[in-house]
Design a protein around this motif. Structure first.
Motif, PDB file in Angstrom:
ATOM      1  N   LYS A  31       0.831  -1.208   0.000  1.00  0.00           N
ATOM      2  CA  LYS A  31       0.000   0.000   0.000  1.00  0.00           C
ATOM      3  C   LYS A  31       0.868   1.262   0.000  1.00  0.00           C
ATOM      4  O   LYS A  31       0.567   2.218  -0.709  1.00  0.00           O
ATOM      5  N   THR A  32       1.919   1.223   0.777  1.00  0.00           N
ATOM      6  CA  THR A  32       2.750   2.430   0.861  1.00  0.00           C
ATOM      7  C   THR A  32       3.463   2.723  -0.455  1.00  0.00           C
ATOM      8  O   THR A  32       3.789   3.881  -0.745  1.00  0.00           O
ATOM      9  N   LEU A  33       3.701   1.663  -1.251  1.00  0.00           N
ATOM     10  CA  LEU A  33       4.393   1.849  -2.529  1.00  0.00           C
ATOM     11  C   LEU A  33       3.443   1.789  -3.725  1.00  0.00           C
ATOM     12  O   LEU A  33       3.891   1.720  -4.876  1.00  0.00           O
ATOM     13  N   ALA A  34       2.163   1.814  -3.433  1.00  0.00           N
ATOM     14  CA  ALA A  34       1.175   1.644  -4.508  1.00  0.00           C
ATOM     15  C   ALA A  34       1.315   2.692  -5.602  1.00  0.00           C
ATOM     16  O   ALA A  34       1.058   2.421  -6.770  1.00  0.00           O
ATOM     17  N   GLY A  35       1.745   3.890  -5.218  1.00  0.00           N
ATOM     18  CA  GLY A  35       1.823   4.951  -6.212  1.00  0.00           C
ATOM     19  C   GLY A  35       2.909   4.788  -7.242  1.00  0.00           C
ATOM     20  O   GLY A  35       2.897   5.476  -8.259  1.00  0.00           O
ATOM     21  N   VAL A  36       3.862   3.875  -7.003  1.00  0.00           N
ATOM     22  CA  VAL A  36       4.962   3.755  -7.945  1.00  0.00           C
ATOM     23  C   VAL A  36       4.950   2.427  -8.709  1.00  0.00           C
ATOM     24  O   VAL A  36       5.843   2.190  -9.512  1.00  0.00           O
ATOM     25  N   ILE A  37       4.003   1.563  -8.463  1.00  0.00           N
ATOM     26  CA  ILE A  37       3.942   0.328  -9.252  1.00  0.00           C
ATOM     27  C   ILE A  37       3.198   0.622 -10.554  1.00  0.00           C
ATOM     28  O   ILE A  37       2.274   1.430 -10.586  1.00  0.00           O
ATOM     29  N   ASP A  38       3.646  -0.023 -11.615  1.00  0.00           N
ATOM     30  CA  ASP A  38       3.014   0.250 -12.910  1.00  0.00           C
ATOM     31  C   ASP A  38       1.701  -0.534 -13.049  1.00  0.00           C
ATOM     32  O   ASP A  38       1.342  -1.333 -12.179  1.00  0.00           O
ATOM     33  N   THR A  39       1.026  -0.292 -14.150  1.00  0.00           N
ATOM     34  CA  THR A  39      -0.304  -0.879 -14.339  1.00  0.00           C
ATOM     35  C   THR A  39      -0.270  -2.403 -14.361  1.00  0.00           C
ATOM     36  O   THR A  39      -1.109  -3.069 -13.737  1.00  0.00           O
ATOM     37  N   ASN A  40       0.702  -2.974 -15.051  1.00  0.00           N
ATOM     38  CA  ASN A  40       0.792  -4.438 -15.121  1.00  0.00           C
ATOM     39  C   ASN A  40       1.036  -5.041 -13.744  1.00  0.00           C
ATOM     40  O   ASN A  40       0.470  -6.086 -13.404  1.00  0.00           O
ATOM     41  N   GLU A  41       1.880  -4.378 -12.943  1.00  0.00           N
ATOM     42  CA  GLU A  41       2.147  -4.864 -11.589  1.00  0.00           C
ATOM     43  C   GLU A  41       0.898  -4.733 -10.708  1.00  0.00           C
ATOM     44  O   GLU A  41       0.631  -5.593  -9.867  1.00  0.00           O
ATOM     45  N   THR A  42       0.145  -3.674 -10.923  1.00  0.00           N
ATOM     46  CA  THR A  42      -1.090  -3.492 -10.156  1.00  0.00           C
ATOM     47  C   THR A  42      -2.058  -4.645 -10.425  1.00  0.00           C
ATOM     48  O   THR A  42      -2.645  -5.221  -9.494  1.00  0.00           O
ATOM     49  N   ILE A  43      -2.204  -4.981 -11.693  1.00  0.00           N
ATOM     50  CA  ILE A  43      -3.116  -6.071 -12.056  1.00  0.00           C
ATOM     51  C   ILE A  43      -2.606  -7.401 -11.517  1.00  0.00           C
ATOM     52  O   ILE A  43      -3.373  -8.226 -11.008  1.00  0.00           O
ATOM     53  N   GLU A  44      -1.288  -7.599 -11.592  1.00  0.00           N
ATOM     54  CA  GLU A  44      -0.709  -8.842 -11.078  1.00  0.00           C
ATOM     55  C   GLU A  44      -0.914  -8.940  -9.566  1.00  0.00           C
ATOM     56  O   GLU A  44      -1.246 -10.011  -9.037  1.00  0.00           O
TER      57      GLU A  44
END
Length: 605
Positions: free
Chosen positions: A109-122
């Motif tokens: 959650k704390t790093l949510a702003g820097v993960i890309d879209t593909n990582e978010t979906i994964e």
């Protein structure tokens, strides 16, 4: 309304909760350096090669403060693999309640702003698989990130996300995303579609079949599938056909269906019976005369070949037969195969499914002249069979058996147990089925007439008959035989039938003028030396797709001829195919053939 406005409206109900997510995502600027932190490769490798869920979570606990996005994502991936492959010593509930897993999620959650879209979906995929509660903060954060990056999603992302979001019913943000995804998909389709990748095109079509996409989008996908040089992958061809059958039929599907059916036929040995059965079921479900390309005899014959070559059981064979029936395709080999199984296994065919299978076989056989080699044995079995299966239409069953000259008193009694007059009033098509039963008994098994209710008179059925809207043969008959004084149009038989036309002839083949005041043929005053000819116009709907005359029409002709009337059936489709100058000679010749020698020298203009 623009797409932007539509999406704004979709997400409006949840915008009031955005402050929580915004607060979490503000870590973006402060945590950017975390992604850049140099961490020993040992930690990443430790997550990558983890063989124990407990050890993996202990590692999270020990290195929480130095973990960056790469470490978090690798930890989640390894956790997912261990669970999926059954190598985890912890159950999903144990993982969810584990403090170190909670720590991993907080870090995400704390790093949510820097993960890309593909990582978010994964990440969403993994927490979904693990079983993280759908209303948890981490799930909401991931969904919100996806919402903010809708326009960055690839088409394959959208397709996969729709699947994932199916696990989040009743979650407002997920519900809004499910509505938004097809909209975004249609916007992105012309821009991002891989036009030469048949696997991707197959996925696009599958997505389209599950969502109400526009005709424009469907045409774009199907035209690109059609333009692919070679669809040799049987899995792809099967998927394309299944998707097309899940859509409202369209004429534009025809070349695509044909191309992919050809692929299935070329690789038929690679398909299981389940695959063949589902494909046949789907084609039968959407087949209509307006869309005949879903009816493919070669494919149906191939399915039958699979059934016979693999010695499939009675039930599988009968359910295949049922689908062929819906498609209007007859296959004599399948009839013979099922009949053989019946004879060899009659003692074991007592289940409801088997009884329904026999019902299917008898109905099917009324649509073909073919009889299996062991037909007499089949008749014997069916005449003594006790059937208790619920859900069978007893009137259809009894009429099919009667037409085949099989008389099972139990089945006949079942179809006559209800208030027959009420049934006939409500369903006019049942009149014809009842007449098949009645006339078959009367002609072949008169001792069973005791089963027919005494208050039922066939002549009373004429008030329920559906009459033709026009009489296409009338003009030609008038021209050939002298007009309405010689040709009666629209007359009944007391046996419960409607006849299109009647002409009385005297010896030598000359038509006789008559007032034709009677309603019924039987009441016409006909001199003994004269002969009445009945002309029956057979509409296209009275034939099966393979041009067998349906049993109700065939029985009416049979009864009229058995009574002694000269009956001339005229197939309307054949009639319409004639040139105008051929029609009168065609009618005259048919009547001459029926009347015999006395008419041969007479010609009509």
């Amino acid at each position: 309304m623009s797409v932007h406005n539509i999406l704004q409206k979709l997400f409006a109900p949840i915008n009031q909760h955005r402050y929580r997510i915004r607060h979490l995502c503000n870590y973006l600027s402060s945590e950017k350096d975390v992604r850049q932190t140099t961490v020993p490769d040992l930690l990443l490798n430790k997550f990558k090669h983890a063989t124990s869920t407990k050890n993996l979570l202990d590692t999270v606990n020990q290195h929480d403060k130095v973990m960056n996005v790469k470490h978090i994502m690798q930890a989640l991936r390894s956790l997912f693999v261990l669970q999926k492959e059954g190598r985890s010593e912890l159950g999903t509930k144990d993982i969810i309640n584990n403090k170190d897993f909670e720590r991993l999620c907080r870090k995400l959650k704390t790093l949510a702003g820097v993960i890309d879209t593909n990582e978010t979906i994964e990440a969403l995929k993994i927490v979904t698989y693990i079983g993280v509660p759908k209303n948890s903060t981490i799930v909401q954060v991931l969904l919100q990130l996806i919402r903010h990056n809708l326009n960055e999603l690839s088409l394959s992302n959208i397709i996969f996300l729709e699947f994932l979001l199916g696990h989040y019913t009743s979650v407002p943000l997920a519900d809004a995303l499910r509505i938004a995804l097809p909209i975004v998909f249609e916007i992105q389709l012309p821009l991002k579609m891989d036009r030469e990748n048949i696997s991707s095109l197959r996925e696009y079509l599958f997505f389209a079949s599950k969502n109400k996409l526009s005709k424009k989008s469907l045409d774009l996908i199907t035209s690109n599938i059609l333009s692919c040089r070679d669809i040799s992958d049987v899995k792809t061809a099967k998927s394309v056909i299944w998707s097309l059958t899940d859509l409202p039929p369209s004429p534009t599907f025809e070349p695509v269906v044909k191309k992919n059916l050809d692929t299935l036929l070329n690789h038929i040995d690679e398909l299981s019976f389940e695959d063949l059965d589902i494909t046949l079921s789907k084609m039968a479900k959407v087949y209509e005369k307006e869309y005949p390309f879903f009816r493919n005899k070669l494919f149906c014959d191939a399915v039958v070949g699979h059934v016979i070559d693999n010695n499939l059981e009675f039930i599988d064979a009968c359910f295949t037969l049922r689908k062929l029936d819906r498609l209007g395709i007859t296959n004599n080999y399948l009839i013979d195969y099922i009949a053989k199984i019946m004879e060899e296994n009659i003692s074991s065919l007592t289940s409801d499914k088997c009884q329904f299978g026999m019902y299917t076989l008898m109905k099917y056989m009324t649509k073909t002249d073919h009889r299996p080699p062991n037909w007499m044995k089949i008749k014997e079995i069916m005449e003594t069979l006790q059937i208790s299966k619920s859900g069978i239409n007893w009137l259809k069953f009894a009429s099919s058996l009667s037409y085949l000259e099989i008389f099972n008193e139990s089945i006949i009694s079942k179809c006559l147990m209800s208030d027959l007059e009420d049934i006939l009033r409500r369903r006019r098509t049942h009149i014809y089925l009842y007449l098949v039963i009645y006339h078959s008994i009367k002609m072949y098994k008169p001792q069973l007439l005791k089963l027919i209710p005494r208050n039922i008179r066939t002549k009373d059925f004429i008030q329920y008959l559906t009459l033709p809207k026009d009489f296409p043969l009338q003009g030609a008959l008038y021209n050939a035989f002298g007009g309405e004084k010689y040709v009666k149009t629209g007359i009944y038989s007391k046996e419960g039938f409607f006849v299109d036309h009647a002409i009385i002839f005297r010896k030598g083949g000359f038509p006789v003028s008559s007032s034709f005041n009677s309603t019924f043929i039987e009441d016409l005053d006909i001199s003994p030396e004269n002969q009445i000819v009945l002309i029956v116009c057979l509409q296209p709907e009275l034939y099966t797709e393979e041009n067998y005359l349906k049993m109700t029409a065939a029985m009416s002709l049979k009864v009229l001829e058995d009574i002694g009337y000269v009956t001339v059936p005229v197939c309307l489709s054949s009639w319409n195919a004639l040139a105008d100058y051929e029609k009168i000679p065609y009618l005259v010749q048919n009547i001459k053939n029926k009347l015999g020698e006395d008419m041969m020298s007479v010609k009509y203009a």
